[in-house]
Design a protein around this motif. Structure first.
Motif, PDB file in Angstrom:
ATOM      1  N   ASP A 115      81.758  41.038  21.847  1.00 28.75           N
ATOM      2  CA  ASP A 115      81.084  40.439  23.001  1.00 28.75           C
ATOM      3  C   ASP A 115      82.059  39.628  23.855  1.00 28.75           C
ATOM      4  O   ASP A 115      81.969  39.627  25.082  1.00 28.75           O
ATOM      5  CB  ASP A 115      79.927  39.545  22.560  1.00 28.75           C
ATOM      6  N   ALA A 116      82.995  38.941  23.194  1.00 28.03           N
ATOM      7  CA  ALA A 116      83.969  38.124  23.924  1.00 28.03           C
ATOM      8  C   ALA A 116      84.936  39.001  24.713  1.00 28.03           C
ATOM      9  O   ALA A 116      85.420  38.613  25.772  1.00 28.03           O
ATOM     10  CB  ALA A 116      84.742  37.225  22.961  1.00 28.03           C
ATOM     11  N   GLN A 117      85.207  40.206  24.202  1.00 33.44           N
ATOM     12  CA  GLN A 117      86.159  41.096  24.882  1.00 33.44           C
ATOM     13  C   GLN A 117      85.520  41.863  26.032  1.00 33.44           C
ATOM     14  O   GLN A 117      86.203  42.305  26.935  1.00 33.44           O
ATOM     15  CB  GLN A 117      86.762  42.074  23.872  1.00 33.44           C
ATOM     16  N   SER A 118      84.228  42.034  25.985  1.00 36.37           N
ATOM     17  CA  SER A 118      83.554  42.729  27.082  1.00 36.37           C
ATOM     18  C   SER A 118      82.466  41.808  27.628  1.00 36.37           C
ATOM     19  O   SER A 118      81.367  41.763  27.107  1.00 36.37           O
ATOM     20  CB  SER A 118      82.954  44.050  26.606  1.00 36.37           C
ATOM     21  N   PRO A 119      82.799  41.059  28.679  1.00 38.83           N
ATOM     22  CA  PRO A 119      81.839  40.102  29.239  1.00 38.83           C
ATOM     23  C   PRO A 119      80.510  40.773  29.597  1.00 38.83           C
ATOM     24  O   PRO A 119      80.474  41.929  30.001  1.00 38.83           O
ATOM     25  CB  PRO A 119      82.537  39.575  30.487  1.00 38.83           C
ATOM     26  N   ILE A 120      79.471  40.015  29.440  1.00 38.49           N
ATOM     27  CA  ILE A 120      78.127  40.515  29.719  1.00 38.49           C
ATOM     28  C   ILE A 120      77.899  40.508  31.224  1.00 38.49           C
ATOM     29  O   ILE A 120      78.131  39.509  31.895  1.00 38.49           O
ATOM     30  CB  ILE A 120      77.081  39.636  29.003  1.00 38.49           C
ATOM     31  N   ASP A 121      77.424  41.651  31.726  1.00 44.58           N
ATOM     32  CA  ASP A 121      77.096  41.770  33.135  1.00 44.58           C
ATOM     33  C   ASP A 121      75.592  41.522  33.270  1.00 44.58           C
ATOM     34  O   ASP A 121      74.786  42.321  32.782  1.00 44.58           O
ATOM     35  CB  ASP A 121      77.456  43.167  33.645  1.00 44.58           C
ATOM     36  N   PRO A 122      75.182  40.441  33.938  1.00 44.31           N
ATOM     37  CA  PRO A 122      73.762  40.129  34.056  1.00 44.31           C
ATOM     38  C   PRO A 122      72.957  41.258  34.698  1.00 44.31           C
ATOM     39  O   PRO A 122      71.802  41.476  34.362  1.00 44.31           O
ATOM     40  CB  PRO A 122      73.718  38.874  34.923  1.00 44.31           C
ATOM     41  N   ARG A 123      73.576  42.010  35.605  1.00 47.70           N
ATOM     42  CA  ARG A 123      72.862  43.124  36.248  1.00 47.70           C
ATOM     43  C   ARG A 123      72.525  44.211  35.227  1.00 47.70           C
ATOM     44  O   ARG A 123      71.457  44.816  35.284  1.00 47.70           O
ATOM     45  CB  ARG A 123      73.684  43.688  37.397  1.00 47.70           C
ATOM     46  N   GLU A 124      73.431  44.454  34.273  1.00 43.92           N
ATOM     47  CA  GLU A 124      73.177  45.451  33.231  1.00 43.92           C
ATOM     48  C   GLU A 124      72.030  45.010  32.328  1.00 43.92           C
ATOM     49  O   GLU A 124      71.181  45.805  31.960  1.00 43.92           O
ATOM     50  CB  GLU A 124      74.430  45.697  32.390  1.00 43.92           C
ATOM     51  N   ILE A 125      72.009  43.743  31.990  1.00 44.74           N
ATOM     52  CA  ILE A 125      70.924  43.221  31.150  1.00 44.74           C
ATOM     53  C   ILE A 125      69.597  43.351  31.882  1.00 44.74           C
ATOM     54  O   ILE A 125      68.591  43.774  31.310  1.00 44.74           O
ATOM     55  CB  ILE A 125      71.191  41.758  30.746  1.00 44.74           C
ATOM     56  N   LEU A 126      69.585  43.025  33.170  1.00 35.88           N
ATOM     57  CA  LEU A 126      68.371  43.138  33.965  1.00 35.88           C
ATOM     58  C   LEU A 126      67.881  44.588  34.012  1.00 35.88           C
ATOM     59  O   LEU A 126      66.691  44.855  33.849  1.00 35.88           O
ATOM     60  CB  LEU A 126      68.606  42.611  35.376  1.00 35.88           C
ATOM     61  N   LYS A 127      68.816  45.532  34.158  1.00 41.45           N
ATOM     62  CA  LYS A 127      68.442  46.952  34.146  1.00 41.45           C
ATOM     63  C   LYS A 127      67.811  47.346  32.811  1.00 41.45           C
ATOM     64  O   LYS A 127      66.821  48.078  32.777  1.00 41.45           O
ATOM     65  CB  LYS A 127      69.666  47.832  34.414  1.00 41.45           C
ATOM     66  N   GLN A 128      68.397  46.854  31.711  1.00 36.98           N
ATOM     67  CA  GLN A 128      67.864  47.177  30.383  1.00 36.98           C
ATOM     68  C   GLN A 128      66.466  46.601  30.197  1.00 36.98           C
ATOM     69  O   GLN A 128      65.576  47.267  29.692  1.00 36.98           O
ATOM     70  CB  GLN A 128      68.801  46.654  29.291  1.00 36.98           C
ATOM     71  N   VAL A 129      66.276  45.373  30.650  1.00 33.45           N
ATOM     72  CA  VAL A 129      64.964  44.738  30.530  1.00 33.45           C
ATOM     73  C   VAL A 129      63.945  45.493  31.361  1.00 33.45           C
ATOM     74  O   VAL A 129      62.831  45.777  30.906  1.00 33.45           O
ATOM     75  CB  VAL A 129      65.029  43.247  30.940  1.00 33.45           C
ATOM     76  N   GLU A 130      64.302  45.825  32.587  1.00 34.11           N
ATOM     77  CA  GLU A 130      63.388  46.565  33.450  1.00 34.11           C
ATOM     78  C   GLU A 130      63.058  47.932  32.864  1.00 34.11           C
ATOM     79  O   GLU A 130      61.916  48.385  32.919  1.00 34.11           O
ATOM     80  CB  GLU A 130      63.982  46.705  34.852  1.00 34.11           C
ATOM     81  N   ALA A 131      64.046  48.600  32.273  1.00 38.34           N
ATOM     82  CA  ALA A 131      63.821  49.908  31.661  1.00 38.34           C
ATOM     83  C   ALA A 131      62.877  49.770  30.470  1.00 38.34           C
ATOM     84  O   ALA A 131      61.970  50.596  30.295  1.00 38.34           O
ATOM     85  CB  ALA A 131      65.137  50.525  31.216  1.00 38.34           C
ATOM     86  N   GLU A 132      63.042  48.725  29.658  1.00 35.34           N
ATOM     87  CA  GLU A 132      62.161  48.508  28.514  1.00 35.34           C
ATOM     88  C   GLU A 132      60.743  48.198  28.988  1.00 35.34           C
ATOM     89  O   GLU A 132      59.778  48.679  28.416  1.00 35.34           O
ATOM     90  CB  GLU A 132      62.690  47.380  27.631  1.00 35.34           C
ATOM     91  N   GLU A 133      60.605  47.413  30.042  1.00 35.32           N
ATOM     92  CA  GLU A 133      59.291  47.088  30.573  1.00 35.32           C
ATOM     93  C   GLU A 133      58.613  48.352  31.119  1.00 35.32           C
ATOM     94  O   GLU A 133      57.425  48.555  30.957  1.00 35.32           O
ATOM     95  CB  GLU A 133      59.391  46.024  31.674  1.00 35.32           C
ATOM     96  N   HIS A 134      59.408  49.193  31.740  1.00 38.45           N
ATOM     97  CA  HIS A 134      58.871  50.454  32.302  1.00 38.45           C
ATOM     98  C   HIS A 134      58.340  51.345  31.179  1.00 38.45           C
ATOM     99  O   HIS A 134      57.266  51.912  31.303  1.00 38.45           O
ATOM    100  CB  HIS A 134      59.971  51.179  33.092  1.00 38.45           C
ATOM    101  N   VAL A 135      59.074  51.420  30.089  1.00 38.90           N
ATOM    102  CA  VAL A 135      58.647  52.241  28.946  1.00 38.90           C
ATOM    103  C   VAL A 135      57.365  51.675  28.351  1.00 38.90           C
ATOM    104  O   VAL A 135      56.428  52.405  28.061  1.00 38.90           O
ATOM    105  CB  VAL A 135      59.759  52.312  27.872  1.00 38.90           C
ATOM    106  N   VAL A 136      57.306  50.360  28.208  1.00 34.30           N
ATOM    107  CA  VAL A 136      56.131  49.724  27.609  1.00 34.30           C
ATOM    108  C   VAL A 136      54.899  49.879  28.490  1.00 34.30           C
ATOM    109  O   VAL A 136      53.814  50.174  28.013  1.00 34.30           O
ATOM    110  CB  VAL A 136      56.412  48.214  27.333  1.00 34.30           C
ATOM    111  N   THR A 137      55.051  49.710  29.795  1.00 35.46           N
ATOM    112  CA  THR A 137      53.875  49.738  30.681  1.00 35.46           C
ATOM    113  C   THR A 137      53.450  51.157  31.057  1.00 35.46           C
ATOM    114  O   THR A 137      52.344  51.351  31.511  1.00 35.46           O
ATOM    115  CB  THR A 137      54.148  48.937  31.969  1.00 35.46           C
ATOM    116  N   HIS A 138      54.315  52.155  30.853  1.00 34.34           N
ATOM    117  CA  HIS A 138      53.966  53.516  31.265  1.00 34.34           C
ATOM    118  C   HIS A 138      53.802  54.480  30.093  1.00 34.34           C
ATOM    119  O   HIS A 138      53.794  55.677  30.297  1.00 34.34           O
ATOM    120  CB  HIS A 138      55.019  54.038  32.246  1.00 34.34           C
ATOM    121  N   ASP A 139      53.660  54.004  28.908  1.00 37.09           N
ATOM    122  CA  ASP A 139      53.449  54.887  27.753  1.00 37.09           C
ATOM    123  C   ASP A 139      51.997  55.160  27.520  1.00 37.09           C
ATOM    124  O   ASP A 139      51.107  54.539  27.864  1.00 37.09           O
ATOM    125  CB  ASP A 139      54.048  54.285  26.480  1.00 37.09           C
TER     126      ASP A 139
END
Length: 144
Positions: A120-144
């Protein structure tokens, strides 16, 4: 009334139990409560913390007895935790802080956990990537 006694009584503890919790003799505790002498150093700080926080007192009770002490194997000069090297002092210190804070909650780290922190220290976290992952998980949960 003496502050040490006030703290002990607030937690409704007998002297032998409170002394054991603090890692001091009953005689020392009696000396503090009678005002013959005052706590200093780590004992003073510990009393201040538990006097101010019921949560800290509860945590201290969880660590009764030396057998429950957990030590983190680390080497600040070599920048290693449990033998796992870190690339920078900043990454090393951040990992030590994160692990130590979680250890208060009962977490026991593994070498694999420490390796994940290095990654984790060698590859900084990109907040935009985390937001995309959260949105994708929410999409899966709400559209199943």
């Amino acid at each position: 009334m003496n502050q040490v006694k006030v703290i002990r009584q607030r937690y409704q503890m007998k002297r032998p139990d409170f002394a054991a919790l603090l890692g001091v003799s009953v005689r020392t505790l009696e000396g503090w409560e009678s005002g013959r002498f005052t706590p200093s150093g780590a004992a003073k700080k510990l009393l201040q913390v538990i006097g101010a926080s019921h949560e800290a007192f509860a945590q201290l009770q969880r660590f009764k007895g030396e057998s429950q002490m957990i030590e983190l194997e680390r080497d600040p000069e070599a920048l290693t935790i449990m033998g796992v090297p870190f690339a920078s002092p900043k990454a090393y210190q951040a990992a030590v802080n994160a692990i130590a804070n979680n250890m208060f909650e009962g977490y026991v780290p593994t070498v694999e956990d420490v390796r994940h922190l290095v990654d984790d220290a060698q590859s900084p976290i990109d907040p935009r990537e985390i937001l995309k992952q959260v949105e994708a998980e929410e999409h899966v949960v709400t559209h199943d």
